[in-house]
Scaffold this motif. Structure first.
Motif, PDB file in Angstrom:
ATOM      1  N   ALA A 102      41.874  59.439  27.430  1.00 15.60           N
ATOM      2  CA  ALA A 102      41.236  60.333  28.395  1.00 15.60           C
ATOM      3  C   ALA A 102      42.287  60.907  29.336  1.00 15.60           C
ATOM      4  O   ALA A 102      43.081  60.161  29.908  1.00 15.60           O
ATOM      5  CB  ALA A 102      40.165  59.587  29.189  1.00 15.60           C
ATOM      6  N   VAL A 103      42.289  62.220  29.479  1.00 16.35           N
ATOM      7  CA  VAL A 103      43.229  62.921  30.354  1.00 16.35           C
ATOM      8  C   VAL A 103      42.425  63.712  31.377  1.00 16.35           C
ATOM      9  O   VAL A 103      41.544  64.500  31.015  1.00 16.35           O
ATOM     10  CB  VAL A 103      44.142  63.871  29.548  1.00 16.35           C
ATOM     11  N   LYS A 104      42.730  63.510  32.655  1.00 16.28           N
ATOM     12  CA  LYS A 104      41.956  64.142  33.729  1.00 16.28           C
ATOM     13  C   LYS A 104      42.144  65.646  33.701  1.00 16.28           C
ATOM     14  O   LYS A 104      43.264  66.146  33.589  1.00 16.28           O
ATOM     15  CB  LYS A 104      42.361  63.575  35.086  1.00 16.28           C
ATOM     16  N   ARG A 105      41.040  66.378  33.796  1.00 20.65           N
ATOM     17  CA  ARG A 105      41.102  67.833  33.800  1.00 20.65           C
ATOM     18  C   ARG A 105      41.671  68.357  35.109  1.00 20.65           C
ATOM     19  O   ARG A 105      41.523  67.743  36.163  1.00 20.65           O
ATOM     20  CB  ARG A 105      39.702  68.430  33.624  1.00 20.65           C
ATOM     21  N   SER A 106      42.300  69.515  35.018  1.00 17.63           N
ATOM     22  CA  SER A 106      42.825  70.147  36.235  1.00 17.63           C
ATOM     23  C   SER A 106      41.707  70.790  37.041  1.00 17.63           C
ATOM     24  O   SER A 106      41.812  70.934  38.263  1.00 17.63           O
ATOM     25  CB  SER A 106      43.873  71.209  35.868  1.00 17.63           C
ATOM     26  N   GLN A 107      40.610  71.195  36.367  1.00 17.59           N
ATOM     27  CA  GLN A 107      39.476  71.811  37.042  1.00 17.59           C
ATOM     28  C   GLN A 107      38.286  70.852  37.035  1.00 17.59           C
ATOM     29  O   GLN A 107      38.052  70.156  36.037  1.00 17.59           O
ATOM     30  CB  GLN A 107      39.088  73.114  36.338  1.00 17.59           C
ATOM     31  N   PRO A 108      37.519  70.810  38.119  1.00 14.19           N
ATOM     32  CA  PRO A 108      36.370  69.894  38.170  1.00 14.19           C
ATOM     33  C   PRO A 108      35.299  70.302  37.164  1.00 14.19           C
ATOM     34  O   PRO A 108      35.175  71.467  36.778  1.00 14.19           O
ATOM     35  CB  PRO A 108      35.875  70.030  39.614  1.00 14.19           C
ATOM     36  N   LEU A 109      34.507  69.323  36.772  1.00 13.82           N
ATOM     37  CA  LEU A 109      33.424  69.554  35.821  1.00 13.82           C
ATOM     38  C   LEU A 109      32.276  70.266  36.531  1.00 13.82           C
ATOM     39  O   LEU A 109      31.940  69.946  37.673  1.00 13.82           O
ATOM     40  CB  LEU A 109      32.944  68.210  35.266  1.00 13.82           C
ATOM     41  N   SER A 110      31.674  71.228  35.857  1.00 13.34           N
ATOM     42  CA  SER A 110      30.545  71.942  36.462  1.00 13.34           C
ATOM     43  C   SER A 110      29.331  71.022  36.545  1.00 13.34           C
ATOM     44  O   SER A 110      29.168  70.093  35.745  1.00 13.34           O
ATOM     45  CB  SER A 110      30.198  73.180  35.640  1.00 13.34           C
ATOM     46  N   ALA A 111      28.469  71.301  37.517  1.00 15.65           N
ATOM     47  CA  ALA A 111      27.264  70.487  37.698  1.00 15.65           C
ATOM     48  C   ALA A 111      26.371  70.567  36.467  1.00 15.65           C
ATOM     49  O   ALA A 111      25.748  69.576  36.062  1.00 15.65           O
ATOM     50  CB  ALA A 111      26.512  70.948  38.946  1.00 15.65           C
ATOM     51  N   ALA A 112      26.324  71.733  35.835  1.00 17.25           N
ATOM     52  CA  ALA A 112      25.480  71.909  34.658  1.00 17.25           C
ATOM     53  C   ALA A 112      25.983  71.065  33.488  1.00 17.25           C
ATOM     54  O   ALA A 112      25.196  70.429  32.780  1.00 17.25           O
ATOM     55  CB  ALA A 112      25.432  73.387  34.264  1.00 17.25           C
ATOM     56  N   ARG A 113      27.302  71.052  33.273  1.00 19.57           N
ATOM     57  CA  ARG A 113      27.864  70.267  32.176  1.00 19.57           C
ATOM     58  C   ARG A 113      27.679  68.780  32.435  1.00 19.57           C
ATOM     59  O   ARG A 113      27.367  68.012  31.511  1.00 19.57           O
ATOM     60  CB  ARG A 113      29.343  70.599  31.998  1.00 19.57           C
ATOM     61  N   ARG A 114      27.858  68.370  33.680  1.00 22.68           N
ATOM     62  CA  ARG A 114      27.675  66.957  34.018  1.00 22.68           C
ATOM     63  C   ARG A 114      26.228  66.520  33.762  1.00 22.68           C
ATOM     64  O   ARG A 114      25.978  65.442  33.204  1.00 22.68           O
ATOM     65  CB  ARG A 114      28.046  66.721  35.485  1.00 22.68           C
ATOM     66  N   ALA A 115      25.276  67.378  34.141  1.00 22.72           N
ATOM     67  CA  ALA A 115      23.863  67.063  33.914  1.00 22.72           C
ATOM     68  C   ALA A 115      23.573  66.989  32.419  1.00 22.72           C
ATOM     69  O   ALA A 115      22.801  66.136  31.965  1.00 22.72           O
ATOM     70  CB  ALA A 115      22.981  68.119  34.578  1.00 22.72           C
ATOM     71  N   GLU A 116      24.203  67.867  31.637  1.00 24.98           N
ATOM     72  CA  GLU A 116      24.012  67.857  30.186  1.00 24.98           C
ATOM     73  C   GLU A 116      24.531  66.552  29.577  1.00 24.98           C
ATOM     74  O   GLU A 116      23.871  65.948  28.714  1.00 24.98           O
ATOM     75  CB  GLU A 116      24.738  69.049  29.568  1.00 24.98           C
ATOM     76  N   LEU A 117      25.695  66.100  30.024  1.00 26.68           N
ATOM     77  CA  LEU A 117      26.266  64.856  29.516  1.00 26.68           C
ATOM     78  C   LEU A 117      25.403  63.656  29.889  1.00 26.68           C
ATOM     79  O   LEU A 117      25.185  62.754  29.072  1.00 26.68           O
ATOM     80  CB  LEU A 117      27.687  64.680  30.053  1.00 26.68           C
ATOM     81  N   GLN A 118      24.919  63.635  31.127  1.00 28.02           N
ATOM     82  CA  GLN A 118      24.060  62.535  31.558  1.00 28.02           C
ATOM     83  C   GLN A 118      22.767  62.492  30.753  1.00 28.02           C
ATOM     84  O   GLN A 118      22.263  61.405  30.427  1.00 28.02           O
ATOM     85  CB  GLN A 118      23.774  62.672  33.050  1.00 28.02           C
ATOM     86  N   ALA A 119      22.256  63.665  30.398  1.00 27.54           N
ATOM     87  CA  ALA A 119      21.046  63.716  29.577  1.00 27.54           C
ATOM     88  C   ALA A 119      21.330  63.188  28.163  1.00 27.54           C
ATOM     89  O   ALA A 119      20.494  62.495  27.570  1.00 27.54           O
ATOM     90  CB  ALA A 119      20.524  65.147  29.514  1.00 27.54           C
ATOM     91  N   GLN A 120      22.499  63.509  27.627  1.00 24.55           N
ATOM     92  CA  GLN A 120      22.881  63.007  26.308  1.00 24.55           C
ATOM     93  C   GLN A 120      22.994  61.485  26.312  1.00 24.55           C
ATOM     94  O   GLN A 120      22.543  60.804  25.380  1.00 24.55           O
ATOM     95  CB  GLN A 120      24.198  63.639  25.872  1.00 24.55           C
ATOM     96  N   ILE A 121      23.595  60.954  27.367  1.00 24.10           N
ATOM     97  CA  ILE A 121      23.739  59.498  27.487  1.00 24.10           C
ATOM     98  C   ILE A 121      22.364  58.830  27.552  1.00 24.10           C
ATOM     99  O   ILE A 121      22.099  57.827  26.870  1.00 24.10           O
ATOM    100  CB  ILE A 121      24.585  59.154  28.735  1.00 24.10           C
ATOM    101  N   ALA A 122      21.478  59.392  28.358  1.00 22.25           N
ATOM    102  CA  ALA A 122      20.129  58.830  28.494  1.00 22.25           C
ATOM    103  C   ALA A 122      19.379  58.876  27.167  1.00 22.25           C
ATOM    104  O   ALA A 122      18.653  57.931  26.813  1.00 22.25           O
ATOM    105  CB  ALA A 122      19.359  59.590  29.574  1.00 22.25           C
ATOM    106  N   GLU A 123      19.546  59.955  26.409  1.00 25.70           N
ATOM    107  CA  GLU A 123      18.841  60.088  25.128  1.00 25.70           C
ATOM    108  C   GLU A 123      19.363  59.079  24.108  1.00 25.70           C
ATOM    109  O   GLU A 123      18.578  58.507  23.330  1.00 25.70           O
ATOM    110  CB  GLU A 123      19.002  61.516  24.602  1.00 25.70           C
ATOM    111  N   ILE A 124      20.671  58.849  24.083  1.00 27.20           N
ATOM    112  CA  ILE A 124      21.249  57.859  23.161  1.00 27.20           C
ATOM    113  C   ILE A 124      20.713  56.464  23.493  1.00 27.20           C
ATOM    114  O   ILE A 124      20.332  55.699  22.602  1.00 27.20           O
ATOM    115  CB  ILE A 124      22.783  57.891  23.232  1.00 27.20           C
TER     116      ILE A 124
END
Length: 411
Positions: A372-394
């Motif tokens: 894992a390599v830290k991004r130079s730009q912060p993650l968008s709120a929409a992408r973060r919400a999408e990832l959290q939804a994927q985790i919850a579904e799994i």
């Protein structure tokens, strides 16, 4: 044998995806060190006598480059390019001048073929074992393929080399480990470059579960060879290993290298740029990743094992019950789900994450790495919400109540 994934009759969008996916597979193979070679053939351009273009990776003056060899009927022309520039050039050539591209990595073969009308199709299959080296070599000869110098005196202390007529030579039984150590440094160097740490004057690294210190010494030595002020700490539970490594580091005046007795749950550094934890058992990997996140590490490298937490929780979905009734399959599924969730959680925390099989450091048949390599730009709120939804579904799909890293982050 190749599997035909995207046929010529597929819609135009799918055909375009075939070419784009091939380019991504090529870039990923270079990033994770699994690239072996690339061959472009079926030339349709205007140059007389040009037959094919062969591509391999070389190491020139410490920089990874692509060596492109244009093969004509009566002569060869070679040109070396930085990785990014080489990838851009290859993207323009595939389809336009060459109608076949054959990529070979350490685990698979991928072929991109264009029809007479320029429609691409993608085929994938497992690489022929005899054709794949244990470690993808880079350079013009074997000396240039190594990131480290075998003649360094600390290798004698660690038992990797011995003296033969006054000259340091590799202990024959350690040849595989020597390749593995260099392979690790290759991945480590690429991660530093992608994280921006390659531009830093000093780098702070913690290696948890450092054992006999092979990788810890290697990282310190390589960083020092790059002109950096290296602060590398090995953290190990076995006091005899800590004592052995500290004595070697002090004997050879390796400033900035030390070994501490402790573990990831109790260790607190003042600064951490790179967190490494290889062969951390079960949820120890989650604690290590969480430690890296809490300390703001820009690079996190983990090699997990013993996936025990998820497996007892898993409820077999009806669709998968015929497959997962076999214990070995259930274990493999638990491993995939565990490390897949870890990768998603890291991405949600703002890291670019890869999961790939790494050459086994302890001569095991399987060894996965989470990088894992830290991004130079912060993650968008929409992408973060999408990832959290994927985790919850799994978690819902497999009936999981808890995953350690997620629990640690929530706390």
């Amino acid at each position: 044998m190749f599997t035909h994934l995207i046929p010529d009759a597929a819609p135009p969008a799918a055909q375009a995806d075939a070419s784009v996916r091939f380019q991504r597979l090529l870039a990923t193979a270079l990033a994770n060190g699994s690239f072996v070679k690339l061959l472009l053939s079926k030339y349709v351009g205007e140059e007389a006598q040009l037959e094919r273009l062969m591509v391999r990776e070389v190491l020139l003056r410490g920089e990874r480059q692509l060596s492109l060899l244009w093969r004509y009927q009566t002569r060869d022309i070679t040109k070396n390019l930085p990785l990014a520039e080489g990838l851009d050039l290859l993207a323009t050539l595939m389809g336009a001048q060459f109608h076949s591209a054959h990529l070979q990595t350490q685990g698979e073969e991928v072929q991109l073929v264009f029809s007479r009308k320029g429609r691409p199709s993608l085929r994938m299959g497992r690489a022929t074992p005899a054709a794949v080296p244990v470690v993808a070599e880079a350079g013009h000869d074997k000396e240039k393929q190594r990131y480290l110098e075998l003649g360094r005196p600390f290798w004698l202390d660690l038992g990797l080399s011995h003296l033969v007529r006054g000259e340091a030579q590799l202990v024959p039984a350690m040849s595989r480990k020597w390749k593995q150590i260099n392979k690790f440094i290759e991945i480590f160097a690429a991660a530093l470059k992608n994280s921006g740490l390659a531009e830093s004057a000093d780098v702070h690294v913690a290696d948890f579960g450092s054992g006999k210190g092979y990788l810890t010494f290697a990282m310190h030595d390589w960083l020092h060879s790059q002109g950096k002020q290296a602060h590398v700490t090995g953290v190990e539970l076995r006091e005899d290993m800590v004592r052995l490594c500290n004595e070697a580091a002090q004997r050879h005046a390796m400033a900035g290298l030390r070994f501490d007795h402790g573990d990831v749950r109790s260790y607190t550094p003042l600064r951490l740029d790179v967190m490494i934890a290889l062969h951390a058992c079960d949820i120890a990997t989650d604690h290590a990743i969480h430690f890296g996140l809490r300390t703001g590490a820009r690079v996190i490298m983990c090699s997990p094992c013993c996936h025990k937490q998820i497996r007892p929780q898993m409820q077999m979905p009806a669709q998968l019950r015929p497959l997962l009734q076999h214990g070995i399959h259930l274990g493999q599924e638990a491993e995939m789900v565990t490390d897949g969730l870890r990768a998603l959680l890291l991405e949600a925390e703002g890291y670019d994450t890869q999961v790939f099989e790494f050459v086994a450091l302890e001569h095991t048949s399987k060894n996965k790495m989470i990088l894992a390599v830290k991004r130079s730009q912060p993650l968008s709120a929409a992408r973060r919400a999408e990832l959290q939804a994927q985790i919850a579904e799994i978690k819902r799909f497999y009936g999981l109540r808890e995953q350690c890293l997620e629990t640690l982050l929530a706390a």
